[in-house]
Design a protein around this motif. Structure first.
Motif, PDB file in Angstrom:
ATOM      1  N   GLN A   1       0.931  -1.180   0.094  1.00 51.18           N
ATOM      2  CA  GLN A   1       0.041   0.007   0.043  1.00 51.18           C
ATOM      3  C   GLN A   1       0.832   1.288  -0.134  1.00 51.18           C
ATOM      4  O   GLN A   1       0.459   2.209  -0.742  1.00 51.18           O
ATOM      5  CB  GLN A   1      -1.084   0.099   1.127  1.00 51.18           C
ATOM      6  CG  GLN A   1      -2.049  -1.136   1.002  1.00 51.18           C
ATOM      7  CD  GLN A   1      -2.888  -1.271   2.439  1.00 51.18           C
ATOM      8  OE1 GLN A   1      -2.318  -0.799   3.616  1.00 51.18           O
ATOM      9  NE2 GLN A   1      -4.006  -1.860   2.279  1.00 51.18           N
ATOM     10  N   ASP A   2       2.069   1.320   0.880  1.00 47.11           N
ATOM     11  CA  ASP A   2       2.650   2.305   0.835  1.00 47.11           C
ATOM     12  C   ASP A   2       3.530   2.696  -0.466  1.00 47.11           C
ATOM     13  O   ASP A   2       3.550   3.617  -1.027  1.00 47.11           O
ATOM     14  CB  ASP A   2       3.854   2.267   1.952  1.00 47.11           C
ATOM     15  CG  ASP A   2       3.395   2.240   3.420  1.00 47.11           C
ATOM     16  OD1 ASP A   2       2.162   2.665   3.528  1.00 47.11           O
ATOM     17  OD2 ASP A   2       4.253   2.159   4.024  1.00 47.11           O
ATOM     18  N   LEU A   3       3.832   1.660  -1.285  1.00 53.75           N
ATOM     19  CA  LEU A   3       4.479   1.350  -2.414  1.00 53.75           C
ATOM     20  C   LEU A   3       3.593   2.272  -3.336  1.00 53.75           C
ATOM     21  O   LEU A   3       3.842   3.026  -4.210  1.00 53.75           O
ATOM     22  CB  LEU A   3       5.126   0.283  -3.041  1.00 53.75           C
ATOM     23  CG  LEU A   3       5.838   0.035  -4.130  1.00 53.75           C
ATOM     24  CD1 LEU A   3       7.263   1.268  -4.342  1.00 53.75           C
ATOM     25  CD2 LEU A   3       6.160  -1.118  -4.597  1.00 53.75           C
TER      26      LEU A   3
ATOM     27  N   ALA B   1       2.141   9.359  -5.991  1.00 53.34           N
ATOM     28  CA  ALA B   1       2.598  10.838  -5.711  1.00 53.34           C
ATOM     29  C   ALA B   1       3.772  11.016  -6.563  1.00 53.34           C
ATOM     30  O   ALA B   1       4.064  12.098  -6.907  1.00 53.34           O
ATOM     31  CB  ALA B   1       3.230  10.499  -4.117  1.00 53.34           C
ATOM     32  N   TRP B   2       4.596   9.960  -6.919  1.00 49.95           N
ATOM     33  CA  TRP B   2       5.707  10.133  -7.823  1.00 49.95           C
ATOM     34  C   TRP B   2       5.171  10.730  -9.363  1.00 49.95           C
ATOM     35  O   TRP B   2       5.733  11.612  -9.973  1.00 49.95           O
ATOM     36  CB  TRP B   2       6.550   8.915  -7.993  1.00 49.95           C
ATOM     37  CG  TRP B   2       7.739   9.081  -8.857  1.00 49.95           C
ATOM     38  CD1 TRP B   2       7.890   8.709 -10.284  1.00 49.95           C
ATOM     39  CD2 TRP B   2       9.018   9.690  -8.398  1.00 49.95           C
ATOM     40  NE1 TRP B   2       9.013   9.077 -10.808  1.00 49.95           N
ATOM     41  CE2 TRP B   2       9.806   9.681  -9.699  1.00 49.95           C
ATOM     42  CE3 TRP B   2       9.674  10.043  -7.340  1.00 49.95           C
ATOM     43  CZ2 TRP B   2      10.895  10.065  -9.503  1.00 49.95           C
ATOM     44  CZ3 TRP B   2      10.618  10.528  -7.240  1.00 49.95           C
ATOM     45  CH2 TRP B   2      11.436  10.478  -8.341  1.00 49.95           C
ATOM     46  N   ALA B   3       3.945  10.268  -9.718  1.00 47.25           N
ATOM     47  CA  ALA B   3       3.538  10.742 -10.851  1.00 47.25           C
ATOM     48  C   ALA B   3       3.211  12.041 -10.866  1.00 47.25           C
ATOM     49  O   ALA B   3       3.026  12.736 -11.956  1.00 47.25           O
ATOM     50  CB  ALA B   3       1.981   9.888 -11.332  1.00 47.25           C
ATOM     51  N   CYS B   4       2.922  12.646  -9.680  1.00 40.78           N
ATOM     52  CA  CYS B   4       2.264  14.071  -9.297  1.00 40.78           C
ATOM     53  C   CYS B   4       3.377  15.036  -9.413  1.00 40.78           C
ATOM     54  O   CYS B   4       3.222  16.431  -9.245  1.00 40.78           O
ATOM     55  CB  CYS B   4       1.428  14.184  -8.422  1.00 40.78           C
ATOM     56  SG  CYS B   4      -0.110  13.114  -8.802  1.00 40.78           S
ATOM     57  N   VAL B   5       4.740  14.684  -9.134  1.00 40.21           N
ATOM     58  CA  VAL B   5       5.592  15.470  -8.918  1.00 40.21           C
ATOM     59  C   VAL B   5       6.037  16.407 -10.060  1.00 40.21           C
ATOM     60  O   VAL B   5       6.336  15.812 -11.149  1.00 40.21           O
ATOM     61  CB  VAL B   5       7.129  14.622  -8.487  1.00 40.21           C
ATOM     62  CG1 VAL B   5       8.342  15.374  -8.382  1.00 40.21           C
ATOM     63  CG2 VAL B   5       6.809  13.859  -7.077  1.00 40.21           C
TER      64      VAL B   5
ATOM     65  N   ALA C   1      13.335  10.584  -0.323  1.00 37.00           N
ATOM     66  CA  ALA C   1      13.830  10.385   1.020  1.00 37.00           C
ATOM     67  C   ALA C   1      12.864  10.305   2.031  1.00 37.00           C
ATOM     68  O   ALA C   1      13.200   9.489   3.126  1.00 37.00           O
ATOM     69  CB  ALA C   1      14.415  12.208   1.333  1.00 37.00           C
ATOM     70  N   SER C   2      11.642  10.830   2.027  1.00 37.13           N
ATOM     71  CA  SER C   2      10.641  10.407   3.008  1.00 37.13           C
ATOM     72  C   SER C   2      10.346   9.089   2.903  1.00 37.13           C
ATOM     73  O   SER C   2      10.057   8.236   3.759  1.00 37.13           O
ATOM     74  CB  SER C   2       9.673  11.405   3.033  1.00 37.13           C
ATOM     75  OG  SER C   2       8.604  11.289   2.064  1.00 37.13           O
ATOM     76  N   PHE C   3       9.955   8.393   1.589  1.00 36.53           N
ATOM     77  CA  PHE C   3       9.662   7.283   1.307  1.00 36.53           C
ATOM     78  C   PHE C   3      10.516   6.107   1.868  1.00 36.53           C
ATOM     79  O   PHE C   3      10.419   5.356   2.616  1.00 36.53           O
ATOM     80  CB  PHE C   3       9.207   6.959  -0.275  1.00 36.53           C
ATOM     81  CG  PHE C   3       8.901   5.602  -0.520  1.00 36.53           C
ATOM     82  CD1 PHE C   3       7.803   4.841  -0.098  1.00 36.53           C
ATOM     83  CD2 PHE C   3       9.970   4.790  -0.845  1.00 36.53           C
ATOM     84  CE1 PHE C   3       7.447   3.801  -0.210  1.00 36.53           C
ATOM     85  CE2 PHE C   3       9.426   3.520  -1.577  1.00 36.53           C
ATOM     86  CZ  PHE C   3       8.419   2.874  -0.904  1.00 36.53           C
ATOM     87  N   ALA C   4      11.857   6.558   1.663  1.00 38.51           N
ATOM     88  CA  ALA C   4      13.098   5.537   1.885  1.00 38.51           C
ATOM     89  C   ALA C   4      13.150   5.716   3.625  1.00 38.51           C
ATOM     90  O   ALA C   4      13.052   4.566   4.153  1.00 38.51           O
ATOM     91  CB  ALA C   4      14.302   6.303   1.509  1.00 38.51           C
ATOM     92  N   LYS C   5      12.928   6.696   4.160  1.00 40.16           N
ATOM     93  CA  LYS C   5      13.053   6.419   5.727  1.00 40.16           C
ATOM     94  C   LYS C   5      11.722   6.148   6.112  1.00 40.16           C
ATOM     95  O   LYS C   5      12.100   5.315   7.302  1.00 40.16           O
ATOM     96  CB  LYS C   5      13.090   8.253   6.140  1.00 40.16           C
ATOM     97  CG  LYS C   5      13.167   8.233   7.643  1.00 40.16           C
ATOM     98  CD  LYS C   5      13.274   9.683   8.297  1.00 40.16           C
ATOM     99  CE  LYS C   5      13.536   9.976   9.755  1.00 40.16           C
ATOM    100  NZ  LYS C   5      12.882   8.928  10.594  1.00 40.16           N
ATOM    101  N   SER C   6      10.668   6.391   5.815  1.00 38.67           N
ATOM    102  CA  SER C   6       9.543   5.536   6.533  1.00 38.67           C
ATOM    103  C   SER C   6       9.514   4.245   6.188  1.00 38.67           C
ATOM    104  O   SER C   6       9.286   3.321   7.050  1.00 38.67           O
ATOM    105  CB  SER C   6       8.121   6.277   5.757  1.00 38.67           C
ATOM    106  OG  SER C   6       8.104   5.791   4.466  1.00 38.67           O
ATOM    107  N   SER C   7      10.133   3.854   5.092  1.00 39.48           N
ATOM    108  CA  SER C   7      10.005   2.245   4.674  1.00 39.48           C
ATOM    109  C   SER C   7      11.139   1.566   5.659  1.00 39.48           C
ATOM    110  O   SER C   7      10.719   0.592   5.991  1.00 39.48           O
ATOM    111  CB  SER C   7      10.581   1.902   3.148  1.00 39.48           C
ATOM    112  OG  SER C   7       9.552   2.551   2.439  1.00 39.48           O
ATOM    113  N   CYS C   8      12.350   2.329   5.670  1.00 39.36           N
ATOM    114  CA  CYS C   8      13.319   1.493   6.782  1.00 39.36           C
ATOM    115  C   CYS C   8      12.873   1.691   8.166  1.00 39.36           C
ATOM    116  O   CYS C   8      12.992   0.605   8.823  1.00 39.36           O
ATOM    117  CB  CYS C   8      14.481   2.502   6.586  1.00 39.36           C
ATOM    118  SG  CYS C   8      15.845   1.806   7.498  1.00 39.36           S
ATOM    119  N   ASP C   9      12.204   2.845   8.571  1.00 35.85           N
ATOM    120  CA  ASP C   9      11.759   2.682  10.036  1.00 35.85           C
ATOM    121  C   ASP C   9      10.586   1.694  10.142  1.00 35.85           C
ATOM    122  O   ASP C   9      10.662   1.076  11.169  1.00 35.85           O
ATOM    123  CB  ASP C   9      11.092   4.212  10.215  1.00 35.85           C
ATOM    124  CG  ASP C   9      12.219   5.169  10.482  1.00 35.85           C
ATOM    125  OD1 ASP C   9      13.371   4.811  10.602  1.00 35.85           O
ATOM    126  OD2 ASP C   9      11.986   6.207  10.487  1.00 35.85           O
TER     127      ASP C   9
END
Length: 116
Positions: free
Chosen positions: A45-47, A53-57, A68-76
């Motif tokens: 779901q997060d992915l 969200a990436w499509a709207c950047v 950066a926020s996706f990587a941090k939240s995924s790692c945490d």
């Protein structure tokens, strides 16, 4: 002399302990499977949200911040789930050993030789 009643009782105690241990192990593995399933469902779901969200950047800075926020939240999230699963494994090991703890710690009975 061999006491069949005592041997039968000890055998029943050992079998009850083994069955209880198997039950604990089965419920522990079920909890681990549920936790892992929940983790994969949330990760998917997060992915999906990330890709949407990436499509709207519209800028490089926004893309960097999003990544950066996706990587941090995924790692945490991964670390939290791995810790939770390792705690379940530790509880599972303790619960599986518990029925055998008393018989293992109890010293064996000494049989006195009988006079002939």
């Amino acid at each position: 002399m061999f006491n069949f009643d005592e041997a039968s009782r000890q055998s029943k105690v050992a079998m009850d302990g083994m069955l209880k241990s198997y039950s604990e192990v089965a419920s522990g593995f079920q909890a681990i499977a549920t936790e892992a399933g929940d983790f994969y469902k949330k990760a998917f779901q997060d992915l999906s949200s990330y890709v949407e969200a990436w499509a709207c950047v519209r800028s490089v800075e926004a893309a960097y911040d999003l990544q950066a926020s996706f990587a941090k939240s995924s790692c945490d999230d991964y670390i939290a789930r791995a810790t939770r699963i390792s705690d379940i494994y530790a509880d599972l090991a303790k619960a599986a050993y518990r029925p055998f703890e008393a018989p293992v710690l109890k010293p064996p009975a000494v049989v006195e030789p009988q006079a002939a």
